[in-house]
Design an enzyme around this catalytic site. Structure first.
Site, PDB file in Angstrom:
ATOM      1  N   ASP A   1     -13.212  -6.913 -10.940  1.00  0.00           N
ATOM      2  CA  ASP A   1     -12.357  -8.008 -10.477  1.00  0.00           C
ATOM      3  C   ASP A   1     -12.790  -8.440  -9.078  1.00  0.00           C
ATOM      4  O   ASP A   1     -13.527  -7.739  -8.387  1.00  0.00           O
ATOM      5  CB  ASP A   1     -10.883  -7.602 -10.523  1.00  0.00           C
ATOM      6  CG  ASP A   1     -10.582  -6.416  -9.633  1.00  0.00           C
ATOM      7  OD1 ASP A   1     -10.684  -6.556  -8.405  1.00  0.00           O
ATOM      8  OD2 ASP A   1     -10.264  -5.326 -10.168  1.00  0.00           O
ATOM      9  N   ALA A   2     -12.320  -9.573  -8.652  1.00  0.00           N
ATOM     10  CA  ALA A   2     -12.789 -10.159  -7.395  1.00  0.00           C
ATOM     11  C   ALA A   2     -12.526  -9.260  -6.195  1.00  0.00           C
ATOM     12  O   ALA A   2     -13.311  -9.252  -5.234  1.00  0.00           O
ATOM     13  CB  ALA A   2     -12.134 -11.528  -7.182  1.00  0.00           C
TER      14      ALA A   2
END
Length: 415
Positions: free
Chosen positions: A280-281
């Site tokens: 995920d970011a």
């Protein structure tokens, strides 16, 4: 007549007679303990007052000069005999009486030359026999000169029952290439070392151990393993390790304009690459990129259970038993999830650093596990994917995986 005392010798102190002291010392030198230890007095020695000069005799009475004999009476010069009486020169015999030269025998009587064994008769056994019949390259690691992955070692794969080693059975292809040449071209080692590896039974072709140096195989279809490490012979396949920074999304293109993987590819933008798995970011760390579709499918499939390692920073302190609870399994909204390993790495006031290993590929599973035990994640970094480690790779950089790393990665999913 007595010799005048030297300056600073201390012999003219008050209350001492220099003449008496000098005579007394000569008497002591002639019959004292020092003479008894050396077997005689020092006649004509410096302490007895004899002058020292160019023609002055040495302590044994011989004159000192170009032709003066040494202490054993031998003349001192180019043709002078050594202490054993033999003349000194190019052809002079050594102390054991043997002539000195290129073909002269060593002290143990063995001839010295190209074929002579080192160390004499007691050490004349071949080197291989003394080392347990292991060749010079026995134990040499494949891809030992690579920069990355040098410490990965051999692959320990689950062994299936196999036939005994063969020579030229099913794996031999008369139209193929010699096995040792393929190995050397793949960067395993030199051709000679590769031949030793084949003789030692360390090479498999299509699951069969091969020990014959004359075997030829088709590099486009044969599966070759050295110490369990698969050789990738398809030069069109590429494999990269990307240390993803925080804020980068795990996609090649982002319609919202956020930073993505393609922004870091630079000169590799023309290649069609897959990212193996996702981060995920907000998560940092190792992300693998390749154009090998089969490897991508296997590494992301849950049946192969490829482990992934994370460093997790959470708010502390952490209650005792959290690790055991995560290993046992925690009920999440999509089922029970667990970790394979849980280790406390560091603890500072208000913060705890934990290392966890798990093989699950569910979305945000690490963050959800720590949320479930009451310790929301502050920072999350993936440090290892299967056998590949991020190490000290700089954030935002992409590096090419070494051939040994690729071999371990392929072997981890039974390729």
């Amino acid at each position: 007549m007595t010799q005048a005392p030297r300056s600073g010798s201390g012999r003219n102190r008050a209350g001492r007679n220099p003449a008496t002291d000098s005579a007394g010392k000569s008497g002591r030198d002639a019959g004292g303990a020092k003479s008894a230890r050396t077997g005689g007095g020092f006649a004509g020695s410096k302490s007895a007052g004899a002058p020292r000069g160019a023609g002055a005799p040495k302590r044994d009475g011989a004159p000192r000069g170009a032709g003066a004999p040494k202490r054993d009476g031998a003349s001192w010069g180019a043709g002078a005999p050594k202490r054993d009486g033999a003349p000194r020169g190019a052809g002079a015999p050594k102390r054991d009486g043997a002539p000195r030269g290129a073909g002269a025998p060593k002290r143990d009587g063995a001839p010295r030359g190209a074929d002579a064994p080192k160390g004499g008769a007691s050490k004349g056994a071949p080197k291989a026999a003394r080392s347990g019949q292991r060749g010079a390259s026995a134990g040499a690691a494949p891809f030992g000169k690579e920069r990355f992955g040098r410490n990965l070692g051999a692959v320990h794969r689950p062994r299936r029952p196999k036939a005994p080693p063969v020579d030229r059975l099913d794996v031999h292809n008369p139209e193929g290439v010699r096995l040792q040449k393929i190995m050397a071209s793949a960067g395993v080692a030199s051709r000679r070392v590769c031949e030793d590896m084949i003789r030692d039974g360390r090479v498999e072709v299509d699951g069969t151990i091969v020990t014959d140096l004359g075997v030829r195989v088709d590099p486009s279809s044969a599966a070759i393993h050295v110490d369990g490490i698969r050789l990738q012979l398809n030069e069109t396949m590429v494999y990269y390790a990307f240390n993803k920074p925080k804020g980068v999304v795990s996609t090649m293109e982002d319609p919202e304009g956020r930073p993505c993987i393609s922004d870091f590819l630079k000169n590799r933008k023309g290649e069609r690459l897959f990212h193996i798995g996702r981060l995920d970011a907000a998560t940092e760390g190792l992300l693998l990129l390749t154009n090998d579709g089969e490897l991508t499918n296997r590494l992301t499939h849950p049946s192969f259970e490829v482990p992934k390692t994370y460093l997790v920073q959470v708010r502390g302190p952490m209650a005792h038993g959290i690790g055991a609870q995560m290993k046992e399994g925690i009920e999440l909204e999509d089922g029970i999830a667990s970790v394979d390993s849980f280790k406390l790495v560091d603890s500072t006031p208000g913060h705890v650093l934990v290392e966890v290993v798990l093989h699950s590929g569910r979305n945000r599973v690490v963050r959800r596990l720590f949320d479930a035990v009451g310790h929301p994640v502050e920072r999350l970094v993936r440090t290892q994917f299967g056998p590949i480690r991020v190490g000290d790779q700089r954030q935002g950089s992409i590096r090419v995986l070494g051939r040994q790393e690729v071999g371990h990665l392929l072997a981890a999913v039974e390729m």
